[in-house]
Design a protein around this motif. Structure first.
Motif, short mmCIF file in Angstrom:
data_model
loop_
_atom_site.label_atom_id
_atom_site.label_comp_id
_atom_site.label_asym_id
_atom_site.label_seq_id
_atom_site.Cartn_x
_atom_site.Cartn_y
_atom_site.Cartn_z
N ALA A 1 30.49 61.77 45.18
CA ALA A 1 31.44 61.29 44.16
C ALA A 1 30.78 60.30 43.22
O ALA A 1 30.97 60.37 41.99
CB ALA A 1 32.66 60.67 44.83
N ALA A 2 29.99 59.38 43.75
CA ALA A 2 29.30 58.39 42.91
C ALA A 2 28.35 59.08 41.95
O ALA A 2 28.24 58.69 40.77
CB ALA A 2 28.56 57.38 43.78
N HIS A 3 27.66 60.10 42.42
CA HIS A 3 26.76 60.86 41.55
C HIS A 3 27.53 61.52 40.42
O HIS A 3 27.12 61.48 39.25
CB HIS A 3 25.99 61.90 42.37
CG HIS A 3 25.11 62.78 41.54
ND1 HIS A 3 23.92 62.34 41.00
CD2 HIS A 3 25.26 64.06 41.15
CE1 HIS A 3 23.38 63.32 40.31
NE2 HIS A 3 24.17 64.38 40.38
N LEU A 4 28.67 62.12 40.75
CA LEU A 4 29.49 62.78 39.73
C LEU A 4 30.07 61.77 38.75
O LEU A 4 30.11 62.02 37.54
CB LEU A 4 30.60 63.59 40.40
CG LEU A 4 30.13 64.79 41.21
CD1 LEU A 4 31.27 65.35 42.06
CD2 LEU A 4 29.55 65.88 40.30
N ILE A 5 30.49 60.62 39.26
CA ILE A 5 30.98 59.55 38.38
C ILE A 5 29.85 59.07 37.48
O ILE A 5 30.05 58.81 36.29
CB ILE A 5 31.59 58.40 39.20
CG1 ILE A 5 32.91 58.85 39.85
CG2 ILE A 5 31.81 57.15 38.34
CD1 ILE A 5 33.45 57.91 40.90
N GLY A 6 28.65 58.97 38.06
CA GLY A 6 27.50 58.56 37.27
C GLY A 6 27.22 59.48 36.10
O GLY A 6 26.76 59.05 35.05
N LYS A 7 27.52 60.76 36.27
CA LYS A 7 27.35 61.71 35.18
C LYS A 7 28.33 61.43 34.04
O LYS A 7 28.11 61.86 32.92
CB LYS A 7 27.55 63.14 35.68
CG LYS A 7 26.41 63.66 36.52
CD LYS A 7 26.66 65.10 36.89
CE LYS A 7 25.45 65.72 37.53
NZ LYS A 7 25.66 67.14 37.81
N GLN A 8 29.40 60.72 34.37
CA GLN A 8 30.39 60.36 33.36
C GLN A 8 30.27 58.89 32.99
O GLN A 8 31.23 58.27 32.54
CB GLN A 8 31.80 60.68 33.86
CG GLN A 8 32.00 62.15 34.15
CD GLN A 8 33.44 62.47 34.44
OE1 GLN A 8 34.34 61.97 33.80
NE2 GLN A 8 33.65 63.34 35.41
N ARG A 9 29.08 58.32 33.18
CA ARG A 9 28.85 56.90 32.95
C ARG A 9 29.30 56.45 31.57
O ARG A 9 29.95 55.43 31.42
CB ARG A 9 27.37 56.57 33.15
CG ARG A 9 27.05 55.11 32.91
CD ARG A 9 25.56 54.83 33.09
NE ARG A 9 25.29 53.42 32.83
CZ ARG A 9 25.12 52.91 31.62
NH1 ARG A 9 25.20 53.68 30.55
NH2 ARG A 9 24.87 51.63 31.47
N ARG A 10 28.98 57.25 30.54
CA ARG A 10 29.37 56.86 29.18
C ARG A 10 30.88 56.74 29.06
O ARG A 10 31.38 55.82 28.44
CB ARG A 10 28.82 57.86 28.17
CG ARG A 10 27.35 57.71 27.92
CD ARG A 10 26.91 58.56 26.74
NE ARG A 10 25.50 58.84 26.88
CZ ARG A 10 24.99 60.02 27.18
NH1 ARG A 10 25.77 61.05 27.35
NH2 ARG A 10 23.70 60.18 27.30
#
Length: 199
Positions: free
Chosen positions: A85-94
């Motif tokens: 989940a953190a990795h996927l959220i990181g993809k939406q960092r902007r």
């Protein structure tokens, strides 16, 4: 047509369920039932409800696809799932940073509006906090929010992010120090501010 095999009560450990799901894929739904609400809540706090739906679905889809690589000796899949989940959220960092900056600038919290009925009390706390969180590096923000909002202990954060526990401690210390410095020593800050920077 037969259903999935019954697991012994002692075999409900996540590692065993995942191992069994390789032959009986329907068993993987047990992990979804166990952890999806927590993953969704965490993602919603970071990205809002609509994005949380996608992150949760993608977390379990990804986990299902790579489940053969899961170390079945790990009794709990919770850190693994939060790591995905953190990795996927990181993809939406902007998107996350834009939302935090908008909150800091306008006082309107579109993220909290999805999971809190009355956001008025949060606005005073969340705007300065949002600005402080947006200023953190993605790595520091992940560690801080996995501890503060997902209630993961340091070891599970380390497992989730694939980093040593010492790195978790140093990132957490750095993130808390930066957030405290950004917020100042104003005792008016309460609620989530205290929750995020608590030692």
């Amino acid at each position: 047509m037969t259903g999935p095999p019954a697991l012994d009560p002692g075999d409900e450990r996540d590692g065993h369920v995942i191992a069994q799901s390789l032959e009986h894929p329907e068993l993987f739904a047990r992990l979804y039932d166990r952890y999806a609400p927590d993953i969704h809540r965490y993602a919603a706090r970071r990205l809002g409800g609509h994005a949380a739906d996608d992150v949760t679905a993608d977390t379990f889809l990804t986990a299902f696809r790579v489940r053969a690589r899961y170390d079945a000796s790990r009794a709990s899949a919770r850190p693994w799932l939060y790591g995905i989940a953190a990795h996927l959220i990181g993809k939406q960092r902007r998107k996350e940073v834009r939302g935090l900056r908008a909150l800091a600038r306008t006082g309107h919290d579109h993220v909290a509006a999805g999971w809190v009925e009355d956001t008025a009390d949060l606005v005073a706390d969340r705007a300065p906090l949002a600005d402080a969180l947006a200023a953190l590096s993605a790595a520091d923000r992940h560690v801080l929010l996995l501890v503060a909002w997902a209630d993961l202990p340091y070891q599970e954060v380390a497992e989730a992010l694939g980093i040593p526990v010492g790195t978790v401690r140093s990132r957490l210390n750095r993130a808390r120090r930066k957030v405290r410095a950004a917020l100042g020593a104003d005792p008016a800050f309460r609620g989530e501010v205290a929750e995020v920077v608590r030692p």
